[in-house]
Design an enzyme around this catalytic site. Structure first.
Site, PDB file in Angstrom:
ATOM      1  N   ASP A  98       0.854  -1.176   0.000  1.00 61.08           N
ATOM      2  CA  ASP A  98       0.000   0.000   0.000  1.00 61.08           C
ATOM      3  C   ASP A  98       0.899   1.237   0.000  1.00 61.08           C
ATOM      4  OD1 ASP A  98      -2.428   1.587   0.486  1.00 61.08           O
ATOM      5  OD2 ASP A  98      -3.235  -0.302   1.258  1.00 61.08           O
ATOM      6  N   ASP A 199      -3.168   4.705  -2.285  1.00 58.14           N
ATOM      7  CA  ASP A 199      -4.257   5.253  -1.474  1.00 58.14           C
ATOM      8  C   ASP A 199      -4.704   6.629  -1.997  1.00 58.14           C
ATOM      9  OD1 ASP A 199      -5.625   4.749   1.198  1.00 58.14           O
ATOM     10  OD2 ASP A 199      -4.820   6.757   1.558  1.00 58.14           O
ATOM     11  N   GLU A 256      -6.384   3.967  -5.948  1.00 59.55           N
ATOM     12  CA  GLU A 256      -7.699   4.121  -5.317  1.00 59.55           C
ATOM     13  C   GLU A 256      -8.215   5.515  -5.688  1.00 59.55           C
ATOM     14  OE1 GLU A 256      -9.936   4.103  -0.995  1.00 59.55           O
ATOM     15  OE2 GLU A 256      -8.057   5.160  -1.288  1.00 59.55           O
ATOM     16  N   HIS A 329     -11.267  -3.221   3.014  1.00 57.52           N
ATOM     17  CA  HIS A 329     -11.289  -2.881   4.439  1.00 57.52           C
ATOM     18  C   HIS A 329     -12.132  -1.644   4.744  1.00 57.52           C
ATOM     19  CE1 HIS A 329      -8.354  -0.367   2.544  1.00 57.52           C
ATOM     20  NE2 HIS A 329      -8.319   0.400   3.616  1.00 57.52           N
ATOM     21  N   ASP A 330     -12.639  -0.974   3.718  1.00 63.30           N
ATOM     22  CA  ASP A 330     -13.464   0.216   3.926  1.00 63.30           C
ATOM     23  C   ASP A 330     -14.944  -0.052   3.666  1.00 63.30           C
ATOM     24  OD1 ASP A 330     -11.193   1.795   4.407  1.00 63.30           O
ATOM     25  OD2 ASP A 330     -10.960   2.258   2.277  1.00 63.30           O
TER      26      ASP A 330
HETATM   27  C1  NOJ Z   1      -8.434   5.075   1.873  1.00 65.86           C
HETATM   28  C2  NOJ Z   1      -8.132   3.893   2.723  1.00 65.86           C
HETATM   29  O1  NOJ Z   1      -8.538   2.740   2.082  1.00 65.86           O
HETATM   30  C3  NOJ Z   1      -8.806   4.133   4.047  1.00 65.86           C
HETATM   31  O2  NOJ Z   1      -8.794   2.996   4.866  1.00 65.86           O
HETATM   32  C4  NOJ Z   1      -8.143   5.299   4.704  1.00 65.86           C
HETATM   33  O3  NOJ Z   1      -8.831   5.631   5.873  1.00 65.86           O
HETATM   34  C5  NOJ Z   1      -8.097   6.524   3.798  1.00 65.86           C
HETATM   35  N1  NOJ Z   1      -7.795   6.217   2.437  1.00 65.86           N
HETATM   36  C6  NOJ Z   1      -7.076   7.498   4.280  1.00 65.86           C
HETATM   37  O4  NOJ Z   1      -5.781   6.986   4.076  1.00 65.86           O
END
Ligand code: NOJ
Length: 560
Positions: A98, A199, A256, A329-330
């Site tokens: 990551d 990210d 992302e 994970h989100d």
């Molecule tokens: C996206 C990540 O997937 C998430 O888990 C994170 O809180 C935010 N970006 C900030 O880094």
């Protein structure tokens, strides 16, 4: 279409904090991952995307990095990391790390320097502004509630943090920042990593004037997203990063990118533009969000899911490359969100896997998805750990006076901790995740849903995923075929074809508890058919023209 290893690969995401604890401190770690590599090999995945394992004060579980070149103490040491990569490579598994470079932790030495004085050499590594009439420099809202600005006593200015106040945004306009990031990336690539998941990479370029956003529903703060998502210099920065770093290695990259449209998706992933291999778009996981954002929850509709997925499939075809995901994970657990996590948990988890893995793009499996793991309902807010969830709860309950139970219901549906409960390995205490006390409670359904049971049951969700992965290796049409939606207006069935030269797949999925009839469109003719995968035992050899589907049924035929 050009063949690439990362188009043919299946990626498995590990959220290290919740995967496997080897030392009994209740927190997953690298030695825990090493101990489970044979499990991943058995599943058949090609690549691991590992969420951040760098030094971090863990305000946002590792997405707030204080040292990019060292491993978080709780996760182990650099030697453990090296052993982990070498054990992965021995098994033919690649490692994608990551890359979190939109922001650092406020405990990163750059920020510690930056906040000291206005003329510090690192001042301009971050985004500082004086206040406006005694208030924040603009009205942007942080993704984790409240203002996106934090006042800093030492110099009397505010710094920008799109996420928590412990995650100050880096200033990508500063060439030194970019240079340092590129050096850090080379450090990891030279240590043998096989790619990066980047990210919120479409947020690194902000409109320099930082204009106010439009407030929704009379709220104090507003989303400034149009001024920081896909900003003016983002493509220039990524092309520079590609030239300086990425192009020198045979790696895979996935950005992302919340809020991207297919048009922008192509700008990021068109190989001729030399930026990224693929992006994570968000349109399909935003279908249950209203105009008020993530917590303004409304039911998603199959018609919209069809429209969104089809749009991405068609528009990127031959121009860019899709990533395919329902979980990470989100996000809440897919089987709870898009399937039926009660009576038809197993059937619907398999159906969703079929629906996704048969599309064009690189599929991502999030830990536990291959077991059909579900959302969790903790009875008290005390049991939750995620900063986004905790801040939101506070704001809604304390500031807006909302009913705490109603806010908990939102969390049950959408909260990120749904995905972050420990991986369920077996039916022993804490699901075999740890010998200690887990940092977040295990989902109480672990006695029934766990890897040990799944491995022993040939009809488990695990074995179904394994088969899907194997099919991808055997049939190039799954990777390279073109996509075509059929039965467009059917309210319950999502069906499509994939075509590569004279090979054709017919993918049939029932998104309901009902038993609708699938009818093959007349223009699809075949002389021979083969059922490649099916989530119910086959009882008869049916013709494809008319099939009464069972609840959450999924079938894939190859026809000629
Ligand atoms: C996206 C990540 O997937 C998430 O888990 C994170 O809180 C935010 N970006 C900030 O880094």
């Amino acid at each position: 279409m050009e063949k690439k290893w990362w188009k043919e690969a299946v990626v498995y995401q590990i959220y290290p904090r919740s995967f496997k604890d080897a030392d009994g401190d209740g927190i997953g770690d690298l030695r825990g991952i090493i101990s489970k590599l044979d499990y991943l090999k058995e599943l058949g995945i090609d690549v691991v995307w590992l969420s951040p394992v760098y030094q971090s004060p863990n305000d946002d579980n590792g997405y707030d990095i204080s040292d990019y070149r060292n491993i978080m103490d709780e996760f182990g040491t650099m030697e453990d990391w090296e052993e982990m990569v070498s054990e992965m490579h021995k098994r033919g598994i690649k490692l994608v790390m990551d890359l979190v470079v939109n922001h650092t932790s406020d405990e990163h030495p750059w920020f510690i320097e930056s906040r000291k004085s206005k003329d510090n050499a690192y001042r301009d590594y971050y985004i500082w502004r004086p206040g406006k009439e005694g208030k924040e420099p603009n009205n942007w809202e942080s993704f984790f509630s409240g203002s996106a600005w934090e006042y800093d006593e030492a110099t009397g200015e505010y710094y920008l943090h799109l996420f928590s106040k412990k995650q100050p945004d880096l200033n990508w306009e500063n060439p030194n920042v970019r240079k340092e990031i590129y050096e850090m990336m080379r450090f990891w690539l030279d240590k043998g990593v096989d790619g990066f998941r980047m990210d919120v990479i479409n947020m690194i370029s902000k409109v320099p004037e930082l204009p106010d956003g439009e407030a929704y529903d009379g709220k104090k703060y507003a989303s400034g997203s149009r001024y920081f998502m896909n900003g003016p210099r983002v493509h220039e920065f990524l092309q520079e990063m590609n030239r300086e770093v990425l192009s020198h290695y045979d790696i895979m990259t996935v950005g992302e990118t919340p809020g991207v449209t297919p048009k922008e998706g192509i700008l990021y992933t068109d190989p001729a533009r030399c930026e990224l291999n693929m992006v994570f778009q968000f349109e399909h996981v935003d279908l249950d969000s209203g105009p008020g954002g993530k917590w303004d929850i409304r039911p998603w509709k199959l018609a919209d899911l069809k429209k969104t997925m089809t749009k991405w499939q068609k528009e990127l075809e031959g121009k860019g490359w899709n990533s395919l995901y329902l979980n990470n994970h989100d996000q809440p657990r897919a089987v709870s969100r898009f399937g039926d996590d009660k009576q038809y948990r197993v059937e619907s988890a398999k159906m969703l896997a079929t629906f996704l893995h048969m599309m064009q793009g690189t599929p991502y499996i999030y830990q536990g998805e291959e077991l059909g793991m579900t959302n969790v309902r903790f009875s008290s807010i005390e049991d939750y750990r995620d900063i986004e969830t905790l801040n939101m709860y506070k704001e809604y309950v304390e500031k807006y006076g909302e009913n705490p139970q109603a806010v908990l219901e939102k969390i049950y549906y959408k909260g990120r901790d749904n995905a972050r409960t420990p991986m369920q390995w077996d039916d022993s205490k804490h699901a075999g995740f740890t010998d200690g006390t887990p940092w977040i409670q295990v989902n109480p359904n672990y006695k029934e849903i766990n890897a040990k049971a799944a491995l022993q049951d040939p009809d488990s969700v695990f074995h179904y995923y394994k088969k899907l992965i194997q099919l991808r290796k055997q049939h190039p049409v799954i990777v390279y075929g073109t996509y075509h939606l059929i039965l467009e207006d059917h309210p319950l069935i999502y069906a499509y074809t994939r075509t590569l030269e004279n090979e054709k797949l017919v993918v049939i999925t029932n998104f309901s508890n009902e038993t609708p009839v699938f009818r093959l469109p007349e223009d699809i003719v075949y002389t021979a058919k083969e059922l490649l995968i099916h989530n119910y035992p086959v009882v008869e050899s049916e013709e494809l023209h008319e099939i009464r589907l069972r609840p959450w049924e999924a079938r894939v035929y190859k026809i000629q």
